[in-house]
Design a protein around this motif. Structure first.
Motif, PDB file in Angstrom:
ATOM      1  N   HIS A 176       3.860  22.223 -57.757  1.00  0.00           N
ATOM      2  CA  HIS A 176       2.905  22.883 -58.639  1.00  0.00           C
ATOM      3  C   HIS A 176       2.558  24.273 -58.121  1.00  0.00           C
ATOM      4  O   HIS A 176       2.404  24.492 -56.924  1.00  0.00           O
ATOM      5  CB  HIS A 176       1.617  22.049 -58.763  1.00  0.00           C
ATOM      6  CG  HIS A 176       1.839  20.700 -59.386  1.00  0.00           C
ATOM      7  ND1 HIS A 176       1.844  20.498 -60.744  1.00  0.00           N
ATOM      8  CD2 HIS A 176       2.083  19.483 -58.832  1.00  0.00           C
ATOM      9  CE1 HIS A 176       2.069  19.216 -61.006  1.00  0.00           C
ATOM     10  NE2 HIS A 176       2.221  18.581 -59.848  1.00  0.00           N
ATOM     11  N   GLY A 229       5.327  31.591 -67.752  1.00  0.00           N
ATOM     12  CA  GLY A 229       6.208  30.479 -67.401  1.00  0.00           C
ATOM     13  C   GLY A 229       7.219  30.097 -68.466  1.00  0.00           C
ATOM     14  O   GLY A 229       7.808  29.015 -68.367  1.00  0.00           O
ATOM     15  N   LEU A 231       6.599  26.551 -69.772  1.00  0.00           N
ATOM     16  CA  LEU A 231       5.485  25.923 -69.053  1.00  0.00           C
ATOM     17  C   LEU A 231       4.131  26.331 -69.624  1.00  0.00           C
ATOM     18  O   LEU A 231       3.245  25.499 -69.797  1.00  0.00           O
ATOM     19  CB  LEU A 231       5.565  26.276 -67.564  1.00  0.00           C
ATOM     20  CG  LEU A 231       6.855  25.865 -66.841  1.00  0.00           C
ATOM     21  CD1 LEU A 231       6.750  26.178 -65.357  1.00  0.00           C
ATOM     22  CD2 LEU A 231       7.144  24.388 -67.054  1.00  0.00           C
ATOM     23  N   GLY A 263      10.721  22.921 -67.058  1.00  0.00           N
ATOM     24  CA  GLY A 263       9.807  21.785 -67.060  1.00  0.00           C
ATOM     25  C   GLY A 263      10.496  20.519 -67.543  1.00  0.00           C
ATOM     26  O   GLY A 263      11.633  20.529 -68.002  1.00  0.00           O
TER      27      GLY A 263
END
Length: 340
Positions: free
Chosen positions: A130, A215, A221, A96
């Motif tokens: 996404h 994630g 994430l 990220g």
């Protein structure tokens, strides 16, 4: 405005703070790539403190709006300057975002910025992709009439690398990476902690929030999403501490690393007697930054600990499988985690 912050490293245990006396708030920070020469930063410390994501995180924590990085080593007089390292590749990372704009520059461009006053504008275009994923959370409410308000978080991530990919330490392998230690061990310890505490609700000093994060291997994430958008009814300011269990399945010689011990001055006094009572040799040290799910909580101002039984040659490889797990050691870590 551009300000220079050395190597961009803050390491209290090494008596180094490149931001000491520097006001970076609202400015662009220029830092050197890699780590200082010498033996102070070696092996795991070299990987950690030279990581551009770490440098960016540290710059963001000091209020910077952007960061420039250059391969311009700090050398003793008379030492020849080595050839300049290639710029980082312009490729999308799985992790990220670091929270601010970062650009690598050549020595020729950066040299002039080390002295005098300079300003710069940075323009970066990012195209985000996404996908939906899910954290799993449950709150165990205390039945203790004297319980404090708020909650303590116990967390672990349940994702891994699937069939390998960019983060695998076995390049080109398409074998399944089961991640028995990273981080099925943490998930198992989380469930064991929940099982034990569910029968001791009357003893709880506050509520306990159990979270399985998704994630993590893609750049924290799930934990970042949780801290940025807490569930309805949870005020993040009411979270008193976060205990992260990531890679707790390889306890050897009864030695446990408790990372993040510097995130609250109370941690050593809390952890040391608990470890001694269970004959576990604990090392409590470090700030709250690290490549695991405690970091977003630390960034949100919450004291953290990361329980960790150490690295090994099976890390991020297909060989990280259940036959090499110390299950008894994992249960010991779970017991410590719930008591902390």
């Amino acid at each position: 405005e551009i300000v220079f912050a050395g190597y961009g490293i803050v390491a209290k245990d090494k008596n180094r703070d490149d931001y000491a006396g520097i006001d970076a708030k609202g400015k662009i920070v220029l830092v050197r790539r890699f780590v200082p020469p010498g033996d102070q930063f070696k092996d795991a410390d070299e990987r950690r403190y030279s990581d551009l994501r770490y440098k960016a995180f540290t710059a963001r924590e000091h209020g910077a709006t952007a960061m420039l990085v250059v391969d311009l080593p700090e050398l003793a007089p008379g030492v020849a300057v080595p050839d300049e390292a290639p710029l980082p590749k312009l490729s999308a990372e799985q992790a990220g975002d670091a929270g601010l704009v970062v650009a690598a520059v050549k020595r020729e461009a950066a040299q002039a910025l080390l002295t005098g006053n300079h300003e710069a504008n940075l323009n970066v275009e990012l195209i985000a992709e996404h996908r939906k994923s899910t954290n799993v959370a449950g709150r165990l409410k205390s039945a203790n009439p004297q319980a404090r308000k708020g909650a303590v978080v116990l967390g672990a991530h349940f994702d891994h690398l699937g069939h390998g990919g960019a983060n695998s330490m076995a390049p080109g392998s398409e074998e399944i990476h089961n991640g028995a230690d990273d981080n099925a061990s943490g998930t198992a310890a989380l469930l064991e902690s929940a099982r034990i505490l569910a029968g001791r609700k009357a003893e709880l000093a506050q509520d306990v929030l159990f979270i399985g994060f998704s994630g993590e291997e893609r750049g924290l994430l799930g934990s970042t999403a949780f801290t940025r958008n807490p569930p309805a009814g949870l005020d993040l300011k009411s979270v008193r501490a976060m205990i992260n269990m990531d890679m707790v399945g390889r306890l050897r010689d009864n030695k446990l690393a408790i990372l993040g011990g510097g995130s609250a001055e109370e941690w050593p006094a809390i952890a040391e007697p608990l470890c001694a009572a269970r004959r576990v040799l604990c090392t409590t040290s470090g700030d709250g930054y690290g490549p695991s799910d405690q970091t977003p909580f630390y960034a949100a101002g919450i004291p953290i600990l990361h329980l960790f039984t150490g690295t090994h040659d099976d890390y991020h490889r297909p060989s990280d499988d259940s036959g090499r797990i110390n299950a008894t050691g994992g249960a010991t870590v779970a017991a410590l985690g719930l008591l902390l």
